[in-house]
Write an enzyme that holds these catalytic residues in place. Structure first.
Site, PDB file in Angstrom:
ATOM      1  N   ASP A  54       6.229  -8.118  14.889  1.00  0.00           N
ATOM      2  CA  ASP A  54       5.647  -7.020  14.899  1.00  0.00           C
ATOM      3  C   ASP A  54       3.903  -7.587  14.320  1.00  0.00           C
ATOM      4  O   ASP A  54       3.985  -8.399  13.443  1.00  0.00           O
ATOM      5  CB  ASP A  54       6.150  -6.519  14.108  1.00  0.00           C
ATOM      6  N   HIS A  78      -5.872   1.223  12.039  1.00  0.00           N
ATOM      7  CA  HIS A  78      -4.838   1.499  11.438  1.00  0.00           C
ATOM      8  C   HIS A  78      -4.850   0.519   9.899  1.00  0.00           C
ATOM      9  O   HIS A  78      -4.617   0.324   8.380  1.00  0.00           O
ATOM     10  CB  HIS A  78      -3.607   0.942  11.945  1.00  0.00           C
ATOM     11  N   GLU A 130       6.868   4.566  12.875  1.00  0.00           N
ATOM     12  CA  GLU A 130       5.747   3.858  13.721  1.00  0.00           C
ATOM     13  C   GLU A 130       4.819   4.658  15.092  1.00  0.00           C
ATOM     14  O   GLU A 130       6.012   3.228  15.615  1.00  0.00           O
ATOM     15  CB  GLU A 130       5.126   2.458  13.134  1.00  0.00           C
ATOM     16  N   GLU A 145       4.372   2.228  17.914  1.00  0.00           N
ATOM     17  CA  GLU A 145       3.926   0.989  18.921  1.00  0.00           C
ATOM     18  C   GLU A 145       4.083   0.895  19.739  1.00  0.00           C
ATOM     19  O   GLU A 145       4.352   1.709  20.836  1.00  0.00           O
ATOM     20  CB  GLU A 145       4.382  -0.013  17.670  1.00  0.00           C
ATOM     21  N   ASP A 189       8.222   1.243  14.998  1.00  0.00           N
ATOM     22  CA  ASP A 189       9.200   0.099  13.827  1.00  0.00           C
ATOM     23  C   ASP A 189       9.426   1.550  12.877  1.00  0.00           C
ATOM     24  O   ASP A 189       8.516   1.803  11.654  1.00  0.00           O
ATOM     25  CB  ASP A 189       7.631  -0.391  13.757  1.00  0.00           C
ATOM     26  N   ARG A 234       9.007   2.993   3.270  1.00  0.00           N
ATOM     27  CA  ARG A 234       7.246   2.640   2.586  1.00  0.00           C
ATOM     28  C   ARG A 234       7.880   3.017   1.824  1.00  0.00           C
ATOM     29  O   ARG A 234       7.289   1.756   0.258  1.00  0.00           O
ATOM     30  CB  ARG A 234       6.575   4.048   2.700  1.00  0.00           C
ATOM     31  N   GLN A 268       9.321  -0.921   1.673  1.00  0.00           N
ATOM     32  CA  GLN A 268       8.527  -1.941   1.477  1.00  0.00           C
ATOM     33  C   GLN A 268       7.843  -2.004   0.610  1.00  0.00           C
ATOM     34  O   GLN A 268       7.553  -3.370   0.254  1.00  0.00           O
ATOM     35  CB  GLN A 268       7.757  -0.923   3.026  1.00  0.00           C
ATOM     36  N   LYS A 304      12.226  -2.556   6.855  1.00  0.00           N
ATOM     37  CA  LYS A 304      11.852  -3.159   8.114  1.00  0.00           C
ATOM     38  C   LYS A 304      13.741  -2.370   8.549  1.00  0.00           C
ATOM     39  O   LYS A 304      13.418  -1.902   9.715  1.00  0.00           O
ATOM     40  CB  LYS A 304      10.949  -2.972   8.248  1.00  0.00           C
ATOM     41  N   THR A 324      15.245  -1.024  14.847  1.00  0.00           N
ATOM     42  CA  THR A 324      13.729  -0.857  15.253  1.00  0.00           C
ATOM     43  C   THR A 324      14.168   0.071  16.386  1.00  0.00           C
ATOM     44  O   THR A 324      15.392  -0.200  17.146  1.00  0.00           O
ATOM     45  CB  THR A 324      13.024  -1.798  15.204  1.00  0.00           C
ATOM     46  N   GLU A 344      -0.572   7.274   7.051  1.00  0.00           N
ATOM     47  CA  GLU A 344      -1.473   7.372   7.258  1.00  0.00           C
ATOM     48  C   GLU A 344      -1.491   9.079   7.677  1.00  0.00           C
ATOM     49  O   GLU A 344      -3.217   9.412   7.005  1.00  0.00           O
ATOM     50  CB  GLU A 344      -1.630   6.975   8.975  1.00  0.00           C
TER      51      GLU A 344
HETATM   52 CA   LIG Z   1       4.709  -2.150  12.057  1.00  0.00          CA
HETATM   53 MG   LIG Z   2      12.109  -1.858  12.804  1.00  0.00          MG
END
Ligand SMILES: [Ca+2]
Ligand SMILES: [Mg+2]
Ligand SMILES: [Ca+2]
Ligand SMILES: [Mg+2]
Ligand code: NI
Lengths: 477, 477
Positions: free
Chosen positions: B134, B141, B209, B211, B243, B247, B250, B263, B267, B383
């Site tokens: 990743d 970001h 997320e 992506e 993803d 939080r 993390q 994480k 995914t 965000e």
């Molecule tokens: Ca990510």
């Molecule tokens: Mg992931």
């Protein structure tokens, strides 16, 4: 009581009948045109093919194992079969290979097909590694590295005593012992300092990391955590692991998401997986986790519940052979022990899966660098040289001494057989009364790094060893 | 000129003959007792099996591809075959599926075996993912998250503009669209603050997320870097990637080695890999990298060399259906574009392999969260809500509006068909003139997260879409 086999096993072998570690190898049968891949166990100087034995009708009654579990060229399916299958295979092999049993001993054709001299095989990865995780479980290592980077007052991060810190590593670049690796290029800040403009070139700070890795057994489906009480049942066995590291690349890249190109160019393991059954006589306590007490999902009962194994560990550096045929000689640069961890492998399994992450058979869980309390027990050059500040003398005599004491610490397949007088070409100096082979802050091209691990037999317990995790650092490709 | 197929394709379909994205699925042939796995391409509302077509004698002349490349149930071997094989397969399929070609069109038995309605298949992972990386390639970001954690003056780390920061992710827990995921438990610091004593429980800050991931083609042997000039040849195609992130977990765990349990619990990717050939009409520039200039191994010529693709991106949140049969409705919470990256996928490939790390066919390289410049273009709730400070209104009308404009932004298999009057039960309030479905700082149990991506056809260029990456967040298991 020690077990005796009809296969000859030297008294100081890493691989007696009590051990029977599992691996995979390529073997060219005499008279055959192409090599075949076998899985099986090590015994003395031989590899015993479970693939051939199962084809011949043995090893068929393994509870939980699918039919033909040894016919896939890798051990993932066997690792996924669970402890009952592992125990049954071990018992059946110990009987079949025992001195008193004739079924294999007295069948020369089967013996020839199934028992291969270790000197004639090429060892492979024991399993396909779906995912490789690297932990950071030695308090001494985390404290020393933290003190170097942030000062002694902030050596341990606030989370360190609460959870086994770990990160995801690279699976594709894991190689077995015997494969040589190339010094990586990468982006680094110039050593001069004072600049934030990086340069690209060969790493000048290539290091090893002395680790032990757990090889995952059955594992868990996505979303279903493995409780701590069941965690050891998901460990098939242990291997030695060298987490080759380029410190200058790592230092520049790792903020904020962790190590990447500093580590993903090579990770090396010993090819024989030593089972927990073989390690059971060497069960040993870990330091208590009383201050702070860990959260309930990580809380283990006192020893023997919370445990590790008493595995002695050593790392040798063997500089390239000198000019004029001067033989290469090894210097032992660190001695540590698997007891030097704060977190148990069971805790790593429970924490790794606590959020639902699935482990698969053959996955690797590296312990992180295993450093002890004394200066000579640090598990990497970063620590041994305090970030490259203090060069390390490579002293040959330590290992010679060992060898005089009966091979203790010397594995079965010595790279540089040593012991002979050496020419002046390889001797750069003398220090501490021994032969100094050179000085190192970090590794030089041509250096061979050898990890060794063994459990010492005392009073009727035979030595159980891991063999070697060995690779040479070649120049940049 | 637009291509026409004898298979019906709606004008706003993500999957016209110009696209032909690759995937893998399970299909129960009528009259058969067990489902079989097929690989092939999407066309309108159908899946076209390359497995069946190759068995019937088509698709056999693919330069660089081994025989039977479509018979393995996954696309790794095809991805490893290289661009010449990919192009040949695309050309042969476009001809075979074209309106004017009878070989398949006029063979009802083969049509039945090879063309499966998308509504009747179960999509699988297109490839086995050996390793998932990743990256963190959106400047917006990285700047926003950095400002939140370290203040605006130190938002970007010193390395960020010099290299594409990336880390290794977890392969085992990657799931295709349509699989629901469970809220993870984990170790977090209590939200109250002022304490360093963590607690263990359900994450309270589950996020998505947005992506896009590159799917690796041939890849490289260990030790042999891929130069930037060849890097795009190692990208088979692109998928959408969510993803999923916790939080609070993390934040507590990630120092100093990066994200782990925050994480690795899930995914998710869209199941159809859109090839670079299909994306070529939508090639678009990336921002210049002039200040600082990047090092030569990462330096690309100006556009069209240094490029990305103009892929519009959106994320919808669909709260659980209300009581009393109130239908679920989706709120679009962000709109972004693949152009909002600083680093190209080619640079990610070149950097990843610069030290010798080997990539394998089917590996995934996630872009990192793709955030744009405007408040509504941030690619994650972290965000969008500024770390949970500002709750977000889920407004239904944005998507309704889109649909009125001709399906722009709506994928082919709408979850909540919507458009009807909805009961008061699902409406928590009104705001900005639209129907407010709820408020979110982070995700709630029952929320479905849908990533969508598409290239808009203008003036004779047909829309090429990615379909959906969609999963529901279920409560803790
Ligand atoms: Ca990510
Ligand atoms: Mg992931
Ligand atoms: Ca390590
Ligand atoms: Mg490594
Ligand atoms: Ni992996």
């Amino acid at each position: 009581m020690m077990l005796e086999s009809f296969v000859p096993v030297a008294p100081d072998s890493d691989f007696p009948l009590e051990n029977l570690p599992w691996g995979a190898w390529e073997w060219l049968e005499p008279g055959s045109s192409a090599p075949r891949v076998h899985v099986g166990v090590a015994l003395g100087e031989y590899c015993v093919s479970a693939t051939e034995l199962q084809a011949a009708g043995f090893l068929r009654d393994l509870p939980g194992a699918p039919p033909g579990v040894f016919s896939h060229g890798r051990l993932n399916a066997f690792m996924g079969s669970g402890r009952a299958a592992w125990r049954a295979a071990r018992q059946q092999l110990q009987r079949l290979l025992g001195a008193g049993e004739g079924a294999l001993r007295d069948d020369p054709a089967l013996r020839q097909r199934a028992i291969h001299p270790a000197s004639g095989v090429r060892m492979l990865m024991p399993a396909e590694v779906g995912d490789y995780t690297d932990f950071y479980a030695s308090r001494q290592h985390a404290t020393h590295v933290g003190a170097m980077f942030r000062g002694p007052a902030n050596a341990l991060q606030p989370n360190w005593l609460h959870l086994p810190v770990g990160y995801h590593g690279r699976s594709s670049s894991i190689v077995p012992s015997g494969v040589d690796v190339h010094r990586p290029r990468g982006q680094v800040l110039p050593a001069a300092g004072g600049t934030t403009a990086p340069v690209f070139g060969p790493s000048a700070q290539v290091d090893f990391e002395l680790e032990v890795a757990a090889v995952v057994g059955p594992g868990n489906p996505l979303g279903a955590a493995i409780p701590l009480a069941e965690a050891w049942d998901h460990v098939f066995g242990l291997v030695l692991l060298n987490d080759w590291s380029a410190r200058d690349i790592q230092k520049w890249e790792y903020v904020p998401l962790g190590p990447f190109n500093g580590k993903n160019w090579a990770t090396q393991i010993s090819p024989w997986v030593v089972t927990l059954e073989a390690l059971e006589p060497f069960r040993a306590p870990l330091p208590p986790q009383a201050e702070p007490e860990v959260l309930p999902y990580l809380r283990e009962g006192p020893y023997p519940h919370r445990h590790t194994y008493d595995v002695e560990l050593a790392v040798d550096i063997t500089p390239a052979a000198g000019p004029g045929g001067v033989p290469a000689r090894a210097a032992t640069v660190t001695r540590s022990n698997l007891k030097n961890l704060y977190w148990s492998f069971a805790q790593m399994v429970a924490h790794h899966t606590a959020g639902g992450c699935n482990l698969r058979p053959g996955d690797l869980l590296g312990s992180g660098t295993i450093s002890g309390d004394t200066p000579g027990s640090a598990g990497c050059l970063l620590e041994l040289t305090w970030g490259g500040r203090d060069a390390l003398e490579l002293q040959a005599e330590r290992q010679e001494l060992e060898r005089d004491q009966g091979g203790k610490g010397a594995g079965p397949a010595e790279v540089g057989p040593g012991g002979e007088a050496i020419g002046a070409g390889a001797v750069e100096g003398k220090g501490g009364g021994g032969v100094v082979l050179g000085r190192r802050t970090y590794l030089e091209d041509g250096d061979t790094v050898t990890l060794r691990g063994w459990c010492d037999g005392e009073g009727g317990t035979r030595r159980v060893g891991f063999g070697r995790c060995e690779g040479k650092l070649l120049p940049c490709r």
